[in-house]
Design a protein around this motif. Sequence first.
Motif, PDB file in Angstrom:
ATOM      1  N   LYS A  49     -26.677 -49.721  59.493  1.00 55.03           N
ATOM      2  CA  LYS A  49     -28.043 -49.177  59.468  1.00 55.03           C
ATOM      3  C   LYS A  49     -29.060 -50.292  59.239  1.00 55.03           C
ATOM      4  CE  LYS A  49     -26.453 -44.615  58.134  1.00 55.03           C
ATOM      5  NZ  LYS A  49     -26.235 -43.625  57.088  1.00 55.03           N
ATOM      6  N   ALA A 134     -17.359 -48.508  49.447  1.00 59.69           N
ATOM      7  CA  ALA A 134     -16.892 -47.143  49.708  1.00 59.69           C
ATOM      8  C   ALA A 134     -16.242 -46.547  48.454  1.00 59.69           C
ATOM      9  CB  ALA A 134     -15.918 -47.131  50.882  1.00 59.69           C
ATOM     10  N   THR A 137     -18.815 -46.008  45.646  1.00 64.13           N
ATOM     11  CA  THR A 137     -19.663 -44.839  45.905  1.00 64.13           C
ATOM     12  C   THR A 137     -18.988 -43.565  45.395  1.00 64.13           C
ATOM     13  OG1 THR A 137     -20.629 -45.906  47.838  1.00 64.13           O
ATOM     14  CG2 THR A 137     -20.787 -43.507  47.743  1.00 64.13           C
ATOM     15  N   ALA A 158     -15.785 -34.925  54.873  1.00 63.07           N
ATOM     16  CA  ALA A 158     -15.375 -36.183  55.537  1.00 63.07           C
ATOM     17  C   ALA A 158     -14.309 -36.896  54.714  1.00 63.07           C
ATOM     18  CB  ALA A 158     -16.584 -37.081  55.765  1.00 63.07           C
ATOM     19  N   SER A 160     -11.465 -37.788  55.408  1.00 62.69           N
ATOM     20  CA  SER A 160     -10.713 -38.824  56.136  1.00 62.69           C
ATOM     21  C   SER A 160     -11.526 -40.107  56.266  1.00 62.69           C
ATOM     22  CB  SER A 160     -10.370 -38.313  57.536  1.00 62.69           C
ATOM     23  OG  SER A 160     -11.579 -37.952  58.212  1.00 62.69           O
ATOM     24  N   GLY A 162     -14.442 -43.300  55.076  1.00 65.47           N
ATOM     25  CA  GLY A 162     -14.424 -44.430  54.150  1.00 65.47           C
ATOM     26  C   GLY A 162     -14.582 -43.995  52.702  1.00 65.47           C
ATOM     27  N   VAL A 163     -15.626 -43.249  52.382  1.00 67.85           N
ATOM     28  CA  VAL A 163     -15.850 -42.784  51.015  1.00 67.85           C
ATOM     29  C   VAL A 163     -14.871 -41.657  50.675  1.00 67.85           C
ATOM     30  CG1 VAL A 163     -17.504 -41.731  49.423  1.00 67.85           C
ATOM     31  CG2 VAL A 163     -18.297 -43.407  51.105  1.00 67.85           C
ATOM     32  N   SER A 183     -11.146 -33.382  60.451  1.00 65.48           N
ATOM     33  CA  SER A 183     -10.567 -32.833  61.685  1.00 65.48           C
ATOM     34  C   SER A 183      -9.077 -32.571  61.478  1.00 65.48           C
ATOM     35  CB  SER A 183     -10.678 -33.852  62.820  1.00 65.48           C
ATOM     36  OG  SER A 183     -12.003 -34.140  63.083  1.00 65.48           O
ATOM     37  N   LYS A 185      -6.720 -33.634  63.235  1.00 68.14           N
ATOM     38  CA  LYS A 185      -5.907 -34.839  63.467  1.00 68.14           C
ATOM     39  C   LYS A 185      -5.718 -35.665  62.174  1.00 68.14           C
ATOM     40  CE  LYS A 185      -9.507 -38.181  64.970  1.00 68.14           C
ATOM     41  NZ  LYS A 185     -10.754 -37.456  64.681  1.00 68.14           N
ATOM     42  N   ASN A 186      -6.588 -35.457  61.218  1.00 69.43           N
ATOM     43  CA  ASN A 186      -6.475 -36.195  59.952  1.00 69.43           C
ATOM     44  C   ASN A 186      -5.963 -35.344  58.792  1.00 69.43           C
ATOM     45  OD1 ASN A 186      -7.364 -38.769  60.858  1.00 69.43           O
ATOM     46  ND2 ASN A 186      -9.459 -37.976  60.970  1.00 69.43           N
ATOM     47  N   TYR A 201     -13.050 -28.721  59.718  1.00 78.37           N
ATOM     48  CA  TYR A 201     -14.465 -28.347  59.880  1.00 78.37           C
ATOM     49  C   TYR A 201     -14.844 -28.078  61.321  1.00 78.37           C
ATOM     50  CZ  TYR A 201     -15.475 -33.114  61.524  1.00 78.37           C
ATOM     51  OH  TYR A 201     -15.490 -34.279  62.252  1.00 78.37           O
ATOM     52  N   THR A 219     -21.508 -35.408  52.707  1.00 79.47           N
ATOM     53  CA  THR A 219     -21.601 -36.659  53.469  1.00 79.47           C
ATOM     54  C   THR A 219     -22.477 -36.589  54.713  1.00 79.47           C
ATOM     55  OG1 THR A 219     -19.613 -35.958  54.596  1.00 79.47           O
ATOM     56  CG2 THR A 219     -19.331 -37.528  52.788  1.00 79.47           C
ATOM     57  N   GLN A 224     -25.708 -29.063  56.930  1.00 85.16           N
ATOM     58  CA  GLN A 224     -24.450 -29.001  56.154  1.00 85.16           C
ATOM     59  C   GLN A 224     -24.723 -29.058  54.658  1.00 85.16           C
ATOM     60  OE1 GLN A 224     -20.733 -30.699  57.491  1.00 85.16           O
ATOM     61  NE2 GLN A 224     -20.544 -31.772  55.539  1.00 85.16           N
TER      62      GLN A 224
HETATM   63  N1  NAP Z   1     -18.973 -46.200  53.336  1.00 80.65           N
HETATM   64  C1  NAP Z   1     -19.763 -46.496  52.317  1.00 80.65           C
HETATM   65  O1  NAP Z   1     -19.547 -47.494  51.612  1.00 80.65           O
HETATM   66  C2  NAP Z   1     -20.939 -45.595  51.958  1.00 80.65           C
HETATM   67  C3  NAP Z   1     -21.681 -45.895  50.802  1.00 80.65           C
HETATM   68  C4  NAP Z   1     -22.741 -45.053  50.446  1.00 80.65           C
HETATM   69  C5  NAP Z   1     -23.051 -43.958  51.242  1.00 80.65           C
HETATM   70  N2  NAP Z   1     -22.318 -43.737  52.358  1.00 80.65           N
HETATM   71  C6  NAP Z   1     -22.681 -42.543  53.150  1.00 80.65           C
HETATM   72  O2  NAP Z   1     -21.600 -41.623  53.035  1.00 80.65           O
HETATM   73  C7  NAP Z   1     -21.455 -40.904  54.251  1.00 80.65           C
HETATM   74  C8  NAP Z   1     -20.043 -41.063  54.762  1.00 80.65           C
HETATM   75  O3  NAP Z   1     -19.819 -42.435  55.005  1.00 80.65           O
HETATM   76  P1  NAP Z   1     -18.358 -42.976  55.334  1.00 80.65           P
HETATM   77  O4  NAP Z   1     -18.451 -44.465  55.402  1.00 80.65           O
HETATM   78  O5  NAP Z   1     -17.373 -42.373  54.402  1.00 80.65           O
HETATM   79  O6  NAP Z   1     -18.189 -42.395  56.781  1.00 80.65           O
HETATM   80  P2  NAP Z   1     -17.035 -42.621  57.850  1.00 80.65           P
HETATM   81  O7  NAP Z   1     -15.939 -43.485  57.314  1.00 80.65           O
HETATM   82  O8  NAP Z   1     -17.712 -43.047  59.090  1.00 80.65           O
HETATM   83  O9  NAP Z   1     -16.456 -41.150  57.986  1.00 80.65           O
HETATM   84  C9  NAP Z   1     -16.811 -40.400  59.028  1.00 80.65           C
HETATM   85  C10 NAP Z   1     -15.874 -39.197  59.053  1.00 80.65           C
HETATM   86  O10 NAP Z   1     -16.653 -38.068  58.821  1.00 80.65           O
HETATM   87  C11 NAP Z   1     -15.971 -36.976  59.343  1.00 80.65           C
HETATM   88  N3  NAP Z   1     -16.960 -35.990  59.761  1.00 80.65           N
HETATM   89  C12 NAP Z   1     -17.883 -36.075  60.737  1.00 80.65           C
HETATM   90  N4  NAP Z   1     -18.620 -34.941  60.779  1.00 80.65           N
HETATM   91  C13 NAP Z   1     -18.143 -34.147  59.768  1.00 80.65           C
HETATM   92  C14 NAP Z   1     -18.470 -32.858  59.290  1.00 80.65           C
HETATM   93  N5  NAP Z   1     -19.456 -32.147  59.845  1.00 80.65           N
HETATM   94  N6  NAP Z   1     -17.785 -32.360  58.248  1.00 80.65           N
HETATM   95  C15 NAP Z   1     -16.798 -33.075  57.652  1.00 80.65           C
HETATM   96  N7  NAP Z   1     -16.413 -34.301  58.070  1.00 80.65           N
HETATM   97  C16 NAP Z   1     -17.100 -34.818  59.118  1.00 80.65           C
HETATM   98  C17 NAP Z   1     -15.109 -37.469  60.488  1.00 80.65           C
HETATM   99  O11 NAP Z   1     -13.791 -37.100  60.136  1.00 80.65           O
HETATM  100  P3  NAP Z   1     -12.697 -36.674  61.218  1.00 80.65           P
HETATM  101  O12 NAP Z   1     -12.435 -37.934  62.024  1.00 80.65           O
HETATM  102  O13 NAP Z   1     -11.546 -36.249  60.401  1.00 80.65           O
HETATM  103  O14 NAP Z   1     -13.339 -35.600  62.063  1.00 80.65           O
HETATM  104  C18 NAP Z   1     -15.295 -38.984  60.422  1.00 80.65           C
HETATM  105  O15 NAP Z   1     -14.072 -39.664  60.536  1.00 80.65           O
HETATM  106  C19 NAP Z   1     -22.527 -41.443  55.203  1.00 80.65           C
HETATM  107  O16 NAP Z   1     -23.644 -40.607  55.125  1.00 80.65           O
HETATM  108  C20 NAP Z   1     -22.845 -42.818  54.631  1.00 80.65           C
HETATM  109  O17 NAP Z   1     -24.160 -43.221  54.948  1.00 80.65           O
HETATM  110  C21 NAP Z   1     -21.258 -44.500  52.734  1.00 80.65           C
END
Ligand code: NAP
Length: 244
Positions: A49, A134, A137, A158, A160, A162-163, A183, A185-186, A201, A219, A224
């Motif tokens: 971002k 991650a 957080t 979410a 599956s 990162g967080v 999903s 698959k996970n 979901y 997330t 949602q």
């Molecule tokens: N990563 C970090 O360090 C961090 C830190 C602070 C805040 N955040 C925030 O936390 C949120 C998640 O970040 P992340 O890094 O964990 O994301 P990510 O690793 O990109 O996870 C995305 C996963 O979300 C799932 N997903 C998508 N739409 C969904 C829904 N409607 N309901 C439930 N699951 C859904 C998908 O899972 P499936 O493949 O199983 O469909 C996808 O694999 C974001 O808003 C990000 O800005 C992240």
Amino acid sequence: MQLLMKVVAFEEFGAAGNLQLADRPMPTCGPDDVLIKTAAVSVNPVDVKTRQGEALASQLEHALPLVLGWDIAGKVVAVGRNVQNLSEGDDVFGMILFPKPPNGYAQYVAAPADELALIPAGVSYDAAAASTLAALTAWQAFTHFGELKAGDRVLIHAASGGVGHFAVQMAKHLGAHVIATSSSKNKAFVESLGADEHIDYKAVKFDDETGDIDFCLETQGGPQFQRSVSVMRNGGTIINLPWD
Ligand SMILES: NC(=O)c1ccc[n+]([C@@H]2O[C@H](COP(=O)([O-])OP(=O)(O)OC[C@H]3O[C@@H](n4cnc5c(N)ncnc54)[C@H](OP(=O)(O)O)[C@@H]3O)[C@@H](O)[C@H]2O)c1
């Protein structure tokens, strides 16, 4: 003669194509810093971002051309004179200098020693670098911004991701009953982390499937978030993660 190293930098905020290999002087190690030979960097949503011109972009504009990379792992190759807790040769990981320019997409990076930890035996550089922001957080959500208690029903969206995949394991560690969305698959992956219940979901509306939630890690934001509110018990806690 000035020693140079390779970095990945960008001169303008925008698409991933703006990232370019460049030369930079080797960083120097301040009295409280260590110099790390970088082995792995994690690219998480705040990197993406910010590079796109959102998140921390307005705070970092003055530092263009920018080298991002807050989540790093590598080997200590030099130690500042005040550093007591780390030595040359240590394998370390951490989220460095946040929210300042981290300069982690580089062959070498200097970072405050107190922002780093030793990589546990058997953990790879890649896994360590991916376990900083991650994991932090999820941990902060459960123990700092909220207070997840043993026996709580926690809904982790979410799971599956990162967080989420850290959150499932931490919530189990804290004694909660974990309801996780991902999903199909996970599903097996999420259950292998300890989830007690799984909701696909994509196949069903999670708000038709669950309720009486004490704690929700949300997330996605937007609609949602509102639907998540509808499954909470009175007095429950929702932590909303998206950075908008
Ligand atoms: N990563 C970090 O360090 C961090 C830190 C602070 C805040 N955040 C925030 O936390 C949120 C998640 O970040 P992340 O890094 O964990 O994301 P990510 O690793 O990109 O996870 C995305 C996963 O979300 C799932 N997903 C998508 N739409 C969904 C829904 N409607 N309901 C439930 N699951 C859904 C998908 O899972 P499936 O493949 O199983 O469909 C996808 O694999 C974001 O808003 C990000 O800005 C992240």
